[in-house]
Design a protein around this motif. Structure first.
Motif: not given
Length: 597
Positions: A111-119, A86-97
């Motif tokens: 923590t909100l994100f675009e679904p296709h980015i999460g996928n 969970w933390g590893e994937w969330r950090q990817m969102l942090y890095n991207y946005y």
């Protein structure tokens, strides 16, 4: 192709399958994960990281389930517990946005994100694992067994093509617990009842939607949905409410509830919104898809209302999210599924005080954490019985809740673990479900290595694997994996030697270890008696019971029976340089773990 013909076609194929399989149709692996949702994707990644040859089979085209393909890209809970994957994937969102603030765009979540980015990021994590493969577009139709042990499963796609996968361990990670039914496992549904274990009163589903801001002057109004009734959404927000004393928020605030990066909005609004009561659990797949049409229509009606009554004509369904013709998610958001009858059923009483019942030591089996309160969506079902939702602290999920009572070879994840209906309102949230999946994958990997059944697995072996993966076992907010003492404190907690302090707190419940606080003679005496016998605590006196323990007194206690411990002698030299200084809880946890374990 109608549903009756498709069912007949599938049955006919299954009957003749054993005589006409091909290499492409049949595969054998170590671990089979059925479902690639929030639990399934983490289970598959962790099983592969454990060295197991693993396959995920997922009916939609995406990984992530409720986080992505169900269109609910707003995590609930565990913001301060970024455990494991969970933390590893969330950090990817942090890095991207661009950091934490860049994904805290809506007030429902941090923590909100675009679904296709999460996928995308789930697939990137999965791609790194050479022993992990994925197959999309297939749903499970049969579970293969030998006696009471599951050995494999068969899957079908929309064309009627069938695949068979045999496995040493199977992980149930479907959205509705379909593997439990197919495997003949005992399970519960709906509100808890001693007389009716299969109650229809499950939580409402939601067919979410992602809206996009198309800019001033753009008219994105959809066609009027069939059966549209504006009264269904009366007073959803101030501007469309004729009650001057209404307490509802304005319409923009309602939209900002699920505001995403990229000028988008998640539509998953409960009050006069798009929740919808439907119990798809006992239905066939064809019946489910037919029933989901009404849930979709509810969401489209809400969109039409916002466009025509509230004036948001420039908002429309996002055209760059889901790979579907109608631009809606691939599946609805299911809040509840079949719940297996497991070796340990987790209840509200267990999490209110995990130390209260010595016969049910929840902490000893801890493998995942959650901090969300008890939250149910039942407003759309008039037959739901009244329920009470007491405040709870943050909590741990026990491994026994993932193991069926009677079925071997199967580990249960997602929302189908063994919990009460009430507690499902806290364990169903995305971060907790991700961590349940990671624990399932770690357990499966260990079972393959050791050639044992899941019920025979050493929980302490599993816990150490998860600690090494950066996972919390107990939800101590004040000691993170970056702390030197993290693993020692977690191990002391699951052994029941040093306990945390739980606090129910709004929408993010808490548990504190207080690592830098002092510790009394009485507390340390109790710990030493458990790990080293009465002799280890022989010098403690009743008169000093409530006084803070010092480094010198701790050194004296440890020196009684461990004089030949070379490492301990080095620690004692340090302790003897500050003999009168009070020792902290973290130091006691660290030295006890180091010396006795």
């Amino acid at each position: 192709m109608n549903s009756q013909f498709l069912s007949f076609f599938i049955a006919l194929w299954l009957f003749f399958f054993s005589a006409c399989t091909t290499e492409q149709d049949y595969v054998s692996v170590d671990v089979l994960v059925i479902g690639g949702g929030a639990s399934g994707v983490t289970a598959g990644i962790q099983a592969a990281r454990s060295g197991a040859n693993t396959i995920i089979i997922e009916p939609t085209h995406w990984l992530g389930g409720m986080l992505t393909s169900a269109g609910v890209p707003a995590t609930d809970g565990n913001h301060r517990l970024p455990s494991g994957l969970w933390g590893e994937w969330r950090q990817m969102l942090y890095n991207y946005y661009g950091g934490p603030d860049s994904v805290a765009t809506g007030w429902v979540s941090n923590t909100l994100f675009e679904p296709h980015i999460g996928n995308r990021f789930w697939n990137q994590l999965a791609d790194k694992e050479r022993t992990l493969s994925r197959i999309h577009g297939y749903r499970v139709v049969e579970v293969l067994k030998k006696g009471n042990r599951v050995t494999g499963a068969r899957f079908v796609n929309e064309l009627g093509e069938i695949r068979t996968v045999m496995a040493k361990v199977i992980i149930e990670a479907t959205e509705l617990g379909d593997v439990l039914e197919l495997a003949g496992a005992e399970y519960l549904t709906g509100q808890d009842s001693e007389t009716n274990p299969h109650d229809d009163n499950i939580q409402d589903i939601t067919y979410a939607a992602i809206l996009k801001e198309y800019g001033p002057g753009q008219n994105r109004i959809i066609s009027r949905p069939e059966g549209y009734d504006p009264e269904e959404f009366h007073c959803i927000c101030k501007e469309v409410c004729d009650d001057p004393d209404t307490k509802v928020p304005d319409c923009q605030t309602v939209l900002n509830y699920g505001r995403l990066p990229g000028k988008k909005y998640m539509i998953n609004w409960p009050n006069n919104g798009n929740d919808y009561y439907l119990n798809p659990i006992p239905m066939t797949e064809e019946e489910r898809q037919e029933a989901y049409i009404a849930a979709k229509n509810r969401t489209l009606s809400l969109l039409y209302f916002l466009q025509t009554e509230a004036g948001f004509t420039q908002l429309g369904l996002a055209d760059d999210e889901f790979p579907t013709e109608d631009l809606l998610p691939s599946q609805p958001y299911h809040r509840e599924a079949r719940r297996v009858k497991g070796l340990f059923q987790l209840t509200v009483e267990d999490v209110e005080d995990p130390y209260a019942d010595p016969d049910r030591p929840l902490y000893e089996q801890a493998i995942a954490v959650g901090d969300y309160p008890l939250d149910h969506h039942h407003d759309k079902n008039p037959h739901t019985r009244p329920e009470e939702f007491p405040p709870i602290p943050s909590f741990s999920v026990p491994f026994g809740a993932m193991i069926p009572i009677t079925i071997d070879g199967l580990i249960v994840a997602e929302k189908s673990i063994s919990v009460s209906h009430i507690l499902n309102g806290a364990t169903r949230l995305q971060p907790c479900v991700m961590l349940i999946g990671q624990a399932a994958g770690a357990a499966a990997g260990l079972c393959v290595k050791q050639n044992i059944e899941p019920r025979a697995l050493s929980v302490s072996d599993l816990q150490q694997t998860l600690l090494d993966a950066g996972c919390w076992l107990l939800p101590y907010l004040d000691v993170t994996p970056a702390d030197r003492d993290f693993q020692a404190i977690q191990r002391m907690g699951v052994r029941g030697l040093m306990r945390g302090r739980g606090v129910p707190y709004k929408w993010a419940n808490q548990t504190w270890f207080d690592p830098d606080s002092t510790i009394s003679h009485e507390e340390v005496k109790a710990v030493l008696e458990k790990v080293g016998g009465e002799e280890s605590a022989g010098h403690f006196t009743a008169a000093d019971a409530d006084l803070p323990l010092t480094y010198g007194e701790m050194a004296l206690a440890l020196n009684r029976n461990l004089k030949d411990n070379e490492w301990l002698e080095d620690w004692m030299e340090e302790a003897n340089r500050r003999p009168s200084e009070p020792i902290t809880r973290r130091e006691v946890a660290w030295v006890i773990d180091k010396v006795f374990f």
